[in-house]
Design a protein around this motif. Sequence first.
Motif, PDB file in Angstrom:
ATOM      1  N   UNK A  75       0.830  -1.212   0.000  1.00  8.51           N
ATOM      2  CA  UNK A  75       0.000   0.000   0.000  1.00  8.51           C
ATOM      3  C   UNK A  75       0.862   1.259   0.000  1.00  8.51           C
ATOM      4  N   UNK A  76       1.916   1.221   0.819  1.00  8.53           N
ATOM      5  CA  UNK A  76       2.734   2.437   0.968  1.00  8.53           C
ATOM      6  C   UNK A  76       3.635   2.674  -0.235  1.00  8.53           C
ATOM      7  N   UNK A  77       4.218   1.596  -0.773  1.00 10.36           N
ATOM      8  CA  UNK A  77       5.251   1.779  -1.806  1.00 10.36           C
ATOM      9  C   UNK A  77       4.856   1.201  -3.168  1.00 10.36           C
ATOM     10  N   UNK A  78       3.716   0.526  -3.231  1.00  8.51           N
ATOM     11  CA  UNK A  78       3.343  -0.097  -4.496  1.00  8.51           C
ATOM     12  C   UNK A  78       1.905   0.186  -4.877  1.00  8.51           C
ATOM     13  N   UNK A  79       1.413   1.388  -4.511  1.00  9.32           N
ATOM     14  CA  UNK A  79       0.032   1.724  -4.852  1.00  9.32           C
ATOM     15  C   UNK A  79      -0.128   1.704  -6.371  1.00  9.32           C
ATOM     16  N   UNK A  80      -1.118   0.979  -6.830  1.00  9.77           N
ATOM     17  CA  UNK A  80      -1.371   0.884  -8.268  1.00  9.77           C
ATOM     18  C   UNK A  80      -0.582  -0.227  -8.944  1.00  9.77           C
ATOM     19  N   UNK A  81       0.361  -0.816  -8.235  1.00  8.18           N
ATOM     20  CA  UNK A  81       1.111  -1.951  -8.802  1.00  8.18           C
ATOM     21  C   UNK A  81       0.864  -3.185  -7.926  1.00  8.18           C
ATOM     22  N   UNK A  82       1.731  -3.412  -6.924  1.00  9.74           N
ATOM     23  CA  UNK A  82       1.483  -4.561  -6.042  1.00  9.74           C
ATOM     24  C   UNK A  82       0.194  -4.396  -5.252  1.00  9.74           C
ATOM     25  N   UNK A  83      -0.210  -3.164  -5.009  1.00  4.63           N
ATOM     26  CA  UNK A  83      -1.473  -2.892  -4.330  1.00  4.63           C
ATOM     27  C   UNK A  83      -2.428  -2.261  -5.344  1.00  4.63           C
ATOM     28  N   UNK A  84      -3.245  -3.079  -5.988  1.00  4.76           N
ATOM     29  CA  UNK A  84      -4.103  -2.551  -7.059  1.00  4.76           C
ATOM     30  C   UNK A  84      -5.125  -1.561  -6.511  1.00  4.76           C
ATOM     31  N   UNK A  85      -5.401  -0.514  -7.273  1.00  8.79           N
ATOM     32  CA  UNK A  85      -6.409   0.455  -6.830  1.00  8.79           C
ATOM     33  C   UNK A  85      -7.821  -0.025  -7.150  1.00  8.79           C
ATOM     34  N   UNK A  86      -7.956  -0.857  -8.177  1.00  5.93           N
ATOM     35  CA  UNK A  86      -9.273  -1.387  -8.522  1.00  5.93           C
ATOM     36  C   UNK A  86      -9.717  -2.382  -7.434  1.00  5.93           C
ATOM     37  N   UNK A  87     -10.905  -2.190  -6.853  1.00  2.00           N
ATOM     38  CA  UNK A  87     -11.333  -3.056  -5.749  1.00  2.00           C
ATOM     39  C   UNK A  87     -11.380  -4.539  -6.119  1.00  2.00           C
ATOM     40  N   UNK A  88     -11.765  -4.846  -7.344  1.00  2.00           N
ATOM     41  CA  UNK A  88     -11.837  -6.267  -7.722  1.00  2.00           C
ATOM     42  C   UNK A  88     -10.438  -6.871  -7.838  1.00  2.00           C
TER      43      UNK A  88
END
Length: 122
Positions: A75-88
């Motif tokens: 979440x902190x360092x990989x928003x949009x990559x390892x931590x996807x922003x799309x809920x699904x």
Amino acid sequence: MLEIWGRPYSSNVIPVLWTAGELGLAYRLQLAGGRFGKLDTAAYAEINPNRMIPAIRDGDFALWESLAIIRYLSDRYGAGTLSPSDPEARARADQWMEWSASRAFPPVIQLFFAKTCAMLGL
Ligand SMILES: N[C@@H](CCC(=O)N[C@@H](CS)C(=O)NCC(=O)O)C(=O)O
């Protein structure tokens, strides 16, 4: 700098190191647990009062439990990559992480130890 506490051959530490590697994070590995000890120290109790590895310290923030650490780093360092922003997509990532911890890992580790003991004649 991010500190990761643990021993690099622990099954719960390896996924944290892997996550940090995927994210390209610089970190300091603080060897702890097993023959490295340190878990019984007062200093370590401030990081993880359960006295288990892995744990991290990121600035003033300390965290333990491997899956929580992986989610935090993502979440902190990989928003949009390892931590996807799309809920699904996020739910799908969580689904596999929970499945691997609760369903896949227990029989695999039993198999691992059974094979290792058989090979070593224990
Ligand atoms: N649910 C915890 C389990 C932590 C755990 O069982 N850690 C073990 C190593 S895999 C431990 O601290 N053992 C004591 C030691 O290594 O000295 C997590 O995922 O972080």
